[in-house]
Design an enzyme around this catalytic site. Structure first.
Site, PDB file in Angstrom:
ATOM      1  N   LYS A   1     -63.837   7.378  59.593  1.00 33.85           N
ATOM      2  CA  LYS A   1     -64.490   6.459  60.532  1.00 33.85           C
ATOM      3  C   LYS A   1     -64.535   5.082  59.887  1.00 33.85           C
ATOM      4  O   LYS A   1     -64.923   4.941  58.716  1.00 33.85           O
ATOM      5  CB  LYS A   1     -65.904   6.960  60.824  1.00 33.85           C
TER       6      LYS A   1
ATOM      7  N   HIS B   1     -76.601   0.742  63.318  1.00 38.41           N
ATOM      8  CA  HIS B   1     -77.033   2.132  63.458  1.00 38.41           C
ATOM      9  C   HIS B   1     -78.415   2.176  64.134  1.00 38.41           C
ATOM     10  O   HIS B   1     -78.832   1.248  64.805  1.00 38.41           O
ATOM     11  CB  HIS B   1     -77.012   2.859  62.126  1.00 38.41           C
TER      12      HIS B   1
END
Length: 288
Positions: free
Chosen positions: A57, A157
């Protein structure tokens, strides 16, 4: 296909949701073991530059720089519609920040912030266009702002959804900034890369497993939720759920033309003095 495929993702809730089915063994590659590693996003970006993992990722801004070694998978990406990184300062701060703690210089967040500051039209509370970016691990940005190492911080996040809980005030929502700039396009935040050396058939198999993993997590959310909560920085279940809802959607199953065009739009920003020495974004037919 090797006997073991190395897979590196971040511990953020959206990655864990997408890969949870694979991590927990609900799905997988026949006769191939997956060895998972969890790292912060800038470490993953650097690992991709070094070719350290078979599947990794990365920040969406890294899709173009890694085009030669890796292929972008159609599944597993994070896109936000009006949602994205958030620039924050302490509640009582007044002034124009000159140092900003960012989760990495190669991150999508930093790329978006550079572009937003360059386009700033008269806001005297935003950092100056040439503000110093202080690279800080994503989960240490709150502390960097609190202890004065930086006047502002760029949150990513799930912590981006909990800024007020940490005594921080929102200056700029980069998801909203992107949406105002490109109304029809979601903001691309992260993508999944697979090494081209695996071969086209094996890359396609990995992409299929990533998609199946997300479908398995949707079918059995109660099985994946404890893992997501264990690895998340913010433990509030409502924050975790809101984060997953914001970034895991239909484009995570298959980015399609909408996702590819969003990546191309991001590359326009990234090419303006950021990754000018790197290869251009692959044409849409080069995506797996």
């Amino acid at each position: 296909m090797p006997d073991v495929v190395t897979v590196a993702i971040s511990p953020c809730p959206n990655d864990v949701c997408i890969f949870g089915g694979w991590i927990l063994g609900m799905v997988g590659l026949p006769d191939v073991r997956a060895a998972f590693a969890f790292e912060d996003v800038e470490t993953l970006n650097e690992a991709a530059l070094a070719g350290a993992f078979d599947v990794v990722k990365v920040s969406a801004a890294m899709a173009a720089p890694r085009a030669g070694t890796y292929a972008v998978l159609p599944a597993g990406a994070a896109f936000g519609f009006g949602a994205g990184p958030k620039l924050v300062v302490p509640q009582g701060y007044r002034g124009r920040p000159t140092r900003v703690a960012v989760p990495g210089l190669r991150t999508t967040a930093a790329t978006l912030l550079r572009a937003a500051l360059a386009e700033n039209h008269g806001r005297d509370d935003l950092p100056v266009p040439d503000a110093a970016f202080l690279p800080v691990r994503y989960d240490a940005i709150v502390a960097a702002v609190r202890d004065g190492r930086a006047e502002a911080g760029l949150l990513i996040h799930e912590t981006a959804l909990a800024a007020a809980d940490h005594g921080l005030r929102l200056l700029l929502d980069l998801g909203a900034w992107w949406q105002a700039r490109v109304p029809a396009s979601p903001v691309p935040l992260g993508v999944i890369l697979a090494k081209r050396s695996l071969g086209e058939a094996h890359i396609a198999a990995v992409g299929k497993v990533v998609r199946e993993s997300l479908l398995a997590a949707r079918a059995r959310p109660q099985a994946v939720a404890p893992l997501a909560r264990l690895l998340a920085r913010e433990k509030d279940e409502a924050v975790i759920a809101a984060h997953i809802e914001a970034y895991v959607g239909e484009l995570s199953l298959a980015m399609g033309e909408t996702g590819r065009l969003a990546l191309a739009e991001l590359e326009k920003l990234a090419s303006q003095g950021r990754f000018t020495a790197d290869p251009p974004l692959p044409a849409p037919d080069q995506y797996c």
